[in-house]
Design an enzyme around this catalytic site. Structure first.
Site, PDB file in Angstrom:
ATOM      1  N   CYS A 122       2.933  -2.423  30.876  1.00 26.25           N
ATOM      2  CA  CYS A 122       3.805  -2.295  29.711  1.00 26.25           C
ATOM      3  C   CYS A 122       4.769  -1.143  29.959  1.00 26.25           C
ATOM      4  O   CYS A 122       4.422  -0.155  30.599  1.00 26.25           O
ATOM      5  CB  CYS A 122       3.004  -2.090  28.443  1.00 26.25           C
ATOM      6  SG  CYS A 122       1.677  -0.901  28.565  1.00 26.25           S
TER       7      CYS A 122
ATOM      8  N   GLU B   7       7.465  -0.306  18.597  1.00 27.61           N
ATOM      9  CA  GLU B   7       8.055  -1.143  19.638  1.00 27.61           C
ATOM     10  C   GLU B   7       8.369  -2.559  19.170  1.00 27.61           C
ATOM     11  O   GLU B   7       7.616  -3.152  18.406  1.00 27.61           O
ATOM     12  CB  GLU B   7       7.106  -1.216  20.844  1.00 27.61           C
ATOM     13  CG  GLU B   7       6.909   0.140  21.481  1.00 27.61           C
ATOM     14  CD  GLU B   7       6.234   0.078  22.826  1.00 27.61           C
ATOM     15  OE1 GLU B   7       6.550   0.953  23.644  1.00 27.61           O
ATOM     16  OE2 GLU B   7       5.400  -0.810  23.058  1.00 27.61           O
TER      17      GLU B   7
END
Length: 174
Positions: free
Chosen positions: A62, A110
């Site tokens: 990620c 996010e």
């Protein structure tokens, strides 16, 4: 050298220094990759030198895209940079948004483009020790149980992915 990532400031997508985005809790772009072999996911343990969530277990990869970097290009780049993995076919699984306290006064807010890649357990890897301390394969059902029993060993975003978005990410694999 500071890393600039795409974040929303006053409703406008703007290049923002990565650490500032986290300390200010700004909504920003991200990608997450899940490398899967049958019913198992490749996890990475974050390097102990990471500035947030060091040593915790996370999904395969990620990160945050660079300004104007397409999400799939970012995912491909970071698989190579973090794990030395190349040649995987990344399949998009949509976009989700989450907000999580990651400790030390930092927040991950996010907007994440999700990707899945299917491979074999003997896939070639060359771990970058500045990013990844270790890797492990975990059966998805067992991982969900383990995260519920012992959440302090896993990143907040992995917990969110497993509890709220598993069907979107894993399809029939779950």
């Amino acid at each position: 050298m500071s890393i600039m990532i795409p974040a929303w400031v006053d409703g406008t997508l703007t290049p923002v220094e990565k650490l500032h985005a986290h300390t200010a809790g700004l909504r920003h772009k991200a990608v997450s990759v899940f490398v899967i072999c049958e019913d198992a996911i490749l996890l990475q343990q974050r390097a102990l030198t990471k500035y947030h969530t060091p040593g915790l277990w996370a999904n395969t990869c990620c990160t945050h895209p660079q300004w104007d970097e397409p999400a799939v290009d970012c995912a491909t780049r970071r698989l190579r940079e973090e794990l030395g993995m190349t040649g995987l076919n990344l399949l998009p699984r949509g976009t989700i948004e989450y907000r999580a306290d990651v400790g030390g006064g930092m927040v991950e807010h996010e907007v994440v483009d999700l990707f899945v890649a299917h491979t074999t357990r003997d896939v070639a890897m060359d771990l970058n020790p500045e990013e990844v301390a270790d890797t492990a394969w975990a059966h998805i059902a067992d991982l969900k149980t383990q995260v519920a029993v012992d959440p302090d060993h896993y990143t907040p975003w992995l917990q969110i992915y497993l509890s709220e978005h598993a069907n979107r990410i894993f399809d029939a694999t779950v």
